[in-house]
Write a protein that holds these residues in place. Structure first.
Motif, short mmCIF file in Angstrom:
data_model
loop_
_atom_site.label_atom_id
_atom_site.label_comp_id
_atom_site.label_asym_id
_atom_site.label_seq_id
_atom_site.Cartn_x
_atom_site.Cartn_y
_atom_site.Cartn_z
N PHE A 88 0.83 -1.20 0.00
CA PHE A 88 0.00 0.00 0.00
C PHE A 88 0.87 1.26 0.00
CE2 PHE A 88 -2.33 -3.38 2.18
CZ PHE A 88 -3.49 -3.44 1.40
N PRO A 89 0.38 2.34 -0.63
CA PRO A 89 1.17 3.58 -0.73
C PRO A 89 1.15 4.39 0.56
CG PRO A 89 -0.96 3.88 -1.79
CD PRO A 89 -0.91 2.43 -1.36
N LEU A 90 1.77 3.87 1.60
CA LEU A 90 1.82 4.56 2.87
C LEU A 90 2.86 5.68 2.84
CD1 LEU A 90 1.76 1.53 5.33
CD2 LEU A 90 -0.16 3.01 4.71
N LYS A 91 2.61 6.72 3.62
CA LYS A 91 3.60 7.78 3.78
C LYS A 91 4.73 7.26 4.68
CE LYS A 91 1.35 11.12 1.62
NZ LYS A 91 0.51 10.37 0.70
N VAL A 92 5.89 7.88 4.57
CA VAL A 92 7.04 7.46 5.34
C VAL A 92 6.74 7.48 6.84
CG1 VAL A 92 9.36 8.18 6.07
CG2 VAL A 92 8.81 8.01 3.63
N HIS A 93 6.12 8.55 7.32
CA HIS A 93 5.85 8.62 8.77
C HIS A 93 4.86 7.54 9.21
CE1 HIS A 93 1.77 10.48 8.70
NE2 HIS A 93 2.17 11.01 7.56
N GLU A 94 3.99 7.09 8.29
CA GLU A 94 3.06 6.02 8.62
C GLU A 94 3.79 4.68 8.74
OE1 GLU A 94 -1.11 7.53 6.60
OE2 GLU A 94 0.43 6.67 5.28
N VAL A 95 4.80 4.47 7.90
CA VAL A 95 5.59 3.24 7.98
C VAL A 95 6.36 3.21 9.30
CG1 VAL A 95 7.45 1.88 6.95
CG2 VAL A 95 5.78 3.04 5.48
N VAL A 96 6.94 4.34 9.67
CA VAL A 96 7.68 4.41 10.93
C VAL A 96 6.73 4.16 12.11
CG1 VAL A 96 9.09 5.87 12.44
CG2 VAL A 96 9.40 5.97 9.95
N CYS A 116 8.30 8.43 17.18
CA CYS A 116 8.48 8.34 15.74
C CYS A 116 9.24 9.55 15.21
CB CYS A 116 7.12 8.21 15.04
SG CYS A 116 6.38 6.58 15.24
N ASP A 117 8.94 10.72 15.72
CA ASP A 117 9.67 11.93 15.32
C ASP A 117 11.16 11.78 15.65
OD1 ASP A 117 7.57 13.30 14.18
OD2 ASP A 117 7.07 14.41 16.01
N GLN A 118 11.45 11.28 16.84
CA GLN A 118 12.85 11.11 17.24
C GLN A 118 13.55 10.07 16.38
OE1 GLN A 118 13.44 11.02 21.71
NE2 GLN A 118 11.22 11.14 21.65
N ALA A 119 12.84 8.99 16.05
CA ALA A 119 13.43 7.96 15.20
C ALA A 119 13.71 8.49 13.81
CB ALA A 119 12.51 6.74 15.14
N MET A 120 12.79 9.30 13.27
CA MET A 120 13.01 9.88 11.94
C MET A 120 14.14 10.89 11.97
SD MET A 120 9.31 10.14 10.02
CE MET A 120 8.47 11.07 11.31
N ASP A 121 14.26 11.63 13.06
CA ASP A 121 15.39 12.55 13.21
C ASP A 121 16.71 11.79 13.19
OD1 ASP A 121 13.92 14.90 13.33
OD2 ASP A 121 13.82 14.91 15.53
N ARG A 122 16.75 10.69 13.91
CA ARG A 122 18.00 9.92 14.02
C ARG A 122 18.46 9.43 12.66
NH1 ARG A 122 21.30 7.28 17.59
NH2 ARG A 122 20.21 8.24 19.34
N PHE A 123 17.52 9.07 11.79
CA PHE A 123 17.89 8.53 10.48
C PHE A 123 17.67 9.52 9.34
CE2 PHE A 123 17.16 4.85 13.19
CZ PHE A 123 18.34 4.16 12.99
N ASP A 124 17.57 10.81 9.71
CA ASP A 124 17.53 11.89 8.73
C ASP A 124 16.38 11.71 7.72
OD1 ASP A 124 18.37 14.28 7.60
OD2 ASP A 124 19.82 13.31 6.27
N LEU A 125 15.18 11.51 8.25
CA LEU A 125 14.02 11.23 7.39
C LEU A 125 12.95 12.31 7.44
CD1 LEU A 125 13.56 7.45 8.26
CD2 LEU A 125 14.51 8.38 6.15
N GLN A 126 13.13 13.34 8.25
CA GLN A 126 12.05 14.32 8.41
C GLN A 126 11.68 14.98 7.09
OE1 GLN A 126 10.09 14.60 10.72
NE2 GLN A 126 11.01 14.29 12.74
N GLN A 127 12.66 15.20 6.22
CA GLN A 127 12.38 15.89 4.97
C GLN A 127 11.54 15.04 4.01
OE1 GLN A 127 15.23 14.58 5.82
NE2 GLN A 127 16.12 13.49 4.09
N MET A 128 11.46 13.73 4.26
CA MET A 128 10.64 12.87 3.39
C MET A 128 9.49 12.23 4.17
SD MET A 128 13.14 9.52 2.84
CE MET A 128 14.57 10.46 2.29
N ALA A 129 9.12 12.81 5.29
CA ALA A 129 8.09 12.21 6.15
C ALA A 129 6.77 11.99 5.43
CB ALA A 129 7.87 13.09 7.39
N HIS A 130 6.43 12.85 4.48
CA HIS A 130 5.13 12.75 3.79
C HIS A 130 5.25 12.18 2.38
CE1 HIS A 130 2.98 14.79 7.02
NE2 HIS A 130 4.02 15.60 7.11
N ARG A 131 6.39 11.64 2.05
CA ARG A 131 6.55 11.01 0.73
C ARG A 131 5.94 9.61 0.73
NH1 ARG A 131 12.49 11.24 -1.64
NH2 ARG A 131 11.41 9.85 -3.13
N ASN A 132 5.52 9.17 -0.43
CA ASN A 132 5.00 7.83 -0.63
C ASN A 132 6.16 6.84 -0.53
OD1 ASN A 132 4.04 5.39 -1.63
ND2 ASN A 132 2.93 6.31 -3.33
#
Length: 254
Positions: A88-96, A116-132
C-alpha cells in the motif's frame, strides 16, 4: 540474553541449520557472517520465532521463546528482515509508526508520535516524512525501516531487555550509509545498555569495526564464535570463505 541450545532446522531431507548452540550477550553487537547458503538468515528467523526449530530451543533470559506470547515479544523485540516491500502507498511517517503498533490499542498516543519523530530525526528522514514509501529508492526504504524498528524498541521494556534482530540490514545502502547506520546503532546502545543487537551481514570490514562478538557459520553449522578479534583471523576466514587475507587486515584499514 538470548541463548540457542542445539538448534536444528530441516525442510524435508535438507538441513539448513544443524545443532547450533550460542549465547548472545546483553548490550553487545553480535554479527553473524558466512558464505551464501551457510544458514545465517534461517538462524535469524529461528531466533525471531518466524520459524520453529526441528529440534533444540531458543531461550530469552532462560525462558523458552515459544512460551512468550507474540504480543509480548513485539514489545521488546524488533526484526528487520530482507523484504522491504509494502503493498500500500503509505507515507514514510506512517511506515515508521508501524513500529509503535505493539504499544497502543486503537490509535497512537502523543508518546508514540514523539518517538516516531525522534526515530526519523536519528535517520535523517524528516524531509521525506510525507513522501510515498513506494516511490523511495532501495537505500531510502532501508533507512525508513531502520527508523521503524528503532521506534518499536525506543523505550526500555518492563518485560525483557530489548532485542534487535537484523537480517542483512545493509542491503541497498552505499558505503557511507552502511557505516552511518552501524554507527547509529552503536551510539544508540551507549544510552540504552539493555539493548542487544544480533545481525547477519556480509562485510568483514564492518564486522571487524562494529561487532563485539562474531559468529562464523559454515555449511549450516556454527564454525566459530567469540570476541571479534579472536574469530576474524586469517585462518578462520580462509576456512569459511576460502579467501586469503592478511592477519587482522580489516582492523588495520579502519
Amino acid at each position: 540474553m538470548l541463548t540457542l541450545k542445539n538448534i536444528s532446522y530441516q525442510i524435508k531431507d535438507k538441513t539448513l541449520v544443524e545443532d547450533v548452540s550460542a549465547n548472545f550477550q546483553e548490550g553487545k553487537i553480535n554479527l553473524i557472517l558466512g558464505p551464501n547458503g551457510a544458514g545465517k538468515s534461517t538462524l535469524i528467523k529461528l531466533m525471531s520465532g518466524e520459524l520453529k526449530p526441528s529440534s533444540g530451543q531458543v531461550f530469552v533470559e532462560d525462558e523458552p521463546l515459544v512460551q512468550i506470547p507474540l504480543a509480548q515479544q513485539a514489545k521488546f523485540r524488533a526484526v528487520l528482515s530482507q523484504n522491504l516491500e509494502l503493498s500500500f502507498p503509505l507515507k514514510v511517517h506512517e511506515v515508521v509508526m508501524m513500529g509503535r503498533y505493539p504499544h497502543f490499542e486503537s490509535k497512537p498516543q502523543e508518546v508514540d508520535k514523539a518517538i516516531c519523530d525522534q526515530a526519523m530525526d536519528r535517520f535523517d528522514l524528516q524531509q521525506m516524512a510525507h513522501r510515498n514509501y513506494l516511490t523511495l529508492s532501495g537505500g531510502e526504504k532501508q533507512r525508513v525501516q531502520f527508523a521503524r524498528v528503532f521506534a518499536q524498541i525506543w523505550q526500555a521494556s518492563a518485560l525483557k531487555p530489548r532485542l534487535l534482530l537484523l537480517d542483512e540490514p545493509l542491503t541497498f545502502l552505499d558505503i557511507y550509509y552502511q557505516y552511518e547506520l552501524m554507527q547509529q546503532i552503536k551510539d544508540f546502545m551507549k544510552s540504552n545498555p539493555d539493548l542487544t543487537v544480533i545481525g547477519v551481514i556480509h562485510d568483514l570490514n564492518i564486522a571487524a569495526h562494529f561487532a563485539e562478538h562474531t559468529f562464523l557459520m559454515k555449511a549450516s553449522q556454527l564454525f566459530k564464535q567469540g570476541i571479534t578479534a579472536k574469530v576474524l583471523t586469517e585462518e578462520n576466514i580462509y576456512e569459511v570463505f576460502k579467501v586469503r587475507v592478511k592477519d587482522r587486515f580489516m582492523m588495520d584499514k579502519l
